[in-house]
Design a protein around this motif. Structure first.
Motif, short mmCIF file in Angstrom:
data_model
loop_
_atom_site.label_atom_id
_atom_site.label_comp_id
_atom_site.label_asym_id
_atom_site.label_seq_id
_atom_site.Cartn_x
_atom_site.Cartn_y
_atom_site.Cartn_z
N THR A 32 -7.33 6.36 -6.21
CA THR A 32 -6.98 5.07 -5.63
C THR A 32 -6.88 4.00 -6.70
O THR A 32 -7.51 4.08 -7.74
CB THR A 32 -8.01 4.62 -4.57
N GLY A 45 -3.77 0.66 -3.21
CA GLY A 45 -4.34 -0.25 -2.22
C GLY A 45 -5.77 0.13 -1.96
O GLY A 45 -6.03 1.25 -1.52
N TYR A 76 0.88 -1.16 0.00
CA TYR A 76 0.00 0.00 0.00
C TYR A 76 0.92 1.21 0.00
O TYR A 76 1.88 1.27 0.77
CB TYR A 76 -0.88 0.01 1.25
N TYR A 122 -6.81 -0.59 5.86
CA TYR A 122 -5.35 -0.65 5.97
C TYR A 122 -4.69 0.72 5.88
O TYR A 122 -3.48 0.84 6.06
CB TYR A 122 -4.76 -1.58 4.91
N TYR A 123 -5.46 1.77 5.60
CA TYR A 123 -4.87 3.10 5.44
C TYR A 123 -4.23 3.62 6.73
O TYR A 123 -3.33 4.45 6.68
CB TYR A 123 -5.89 4.10 4.92
N GLU A 136 1.46 -5.95 4.26
CA GLU A 136 0.85 -6.84 5.23
C GLU A 136 1.90 -7.76 5.86
O GLU A 136 2.74 -8.33 5.16
CB GLU A 136 -0.25 -7.67 4.57
N ASP A 188 5.64 -1.26 8.79
CA ASP A 188 5.18 -0.06 8.07
C ASP A 188 6.37 0.87 7.85
O ASP A 188 7.33 0.86 8.60
CB ASP A 188 4.11 0.68 8.88
N SER A 222 -3.07 -2.34 -4.92
CA SER A 222 -1.76 -2.33 -4.29
C SER A 222 -0.71 -2.69 -5.35
O SER A 222 -1.04 -3.16 -6.44
CB SER A 222 -1.71 -3.32 -3.12
N VAL A 231 -3.21 6.82 -4.02
CA VAL A 231 -3.14 5.80 -2.99
C VAL A 231 -3.26 4.45 -3.68
O VAL A 231 -4.26 4.17 -4.34
CB VAL A 231 -4.25 5.96 -1.92
N LYS A 248 -8.27 -1.21 0.11
CA LYS A 248 -9.02 -1.47 1.34
C LYS A 248 -8.71 -0.41 2.38
O LYS A 248 -7.64 -0.39 2.97
CB LYS A 248 -8.69 -2.87 1.87
#
Length: 159
Positions: A89, A62, A42, A67-68, A123, A127, A92, A60, A64
């Motif tokens: 958006t 990704g 992401y 997960y932001y 994931e 991060d 990913s 952006v 979902k």
């Protein structure tokens, strides 16, 4: 023409003065990811002004929203911008892949202290807020900027 939909008037999203909207340049951003051995990344690509304040979201990667929160700098800075995701958006980006997006940016943003910033998250991996911070200048155009963890390089071209 752009390879993906993007904010076409970032100056409007940045709430800059109307005269700045008169002149715009097409900016193409190319982000090459490392082969980091994990799921798709992401990415939040956004602008900040000379004081580090959020100025607008460019893209952006990704889809979902849950997960932001892992794109922590972007999520914190852009939280009050209800329009932050309008048309910016996409999916990913897989390890070793390239993300290429194009935007029309007001000339007033270039060489004016603005930065292109990228936050990254994968994931089950660490991060990476502040993965890249690159001043938006004519001098930096065409020069690859390395990332800290997941991004091999970010390059932008001004047309």
């Amino acid at each position: 023409m752009s390879t993906k939909p993007l904010l076409t008037a970032i100056a409007a999203a940045c709430a800059l003065a109307l005269p700045a909207l008169g002149q715009a340049r097409q900016v193409t951003l190319t982000t090459q990811l490392k082969n980091y051995g994990g799921d798709g990344a992401y990415l939040a690509v956004y602008l900040t002004d000379a004081k580090g304040a959020y100025a607008g979201t460019l893209w952006v990667a990704g889809g979902k929203a849950k997960y932001y929160k892992h794109l922590s700098d972007w999520n914190r800075l852009s939280a009050g911008d209800a329009r932050r995701l309008n048309g910016v958006t996409g999916a990913s980006v897989g390890a070793g892949r390239t993300l290429k997006v194009t935007a029309d940016l007001a000339d007033a943003l270039i060489d004016a202290g603005y930065e292109i910033r990228v936050d990254a998250a994968v994931e089950d991996m660490r991060d990476s807020p502040g993965e890249i911070r690159l001043p938006l200048t004519t001098q930096n155009a065409g020069k690859p900027q390395p990332g800290r963890q997941y991004i091999q390089s970010l390059t932008y071209q001004l047309q």
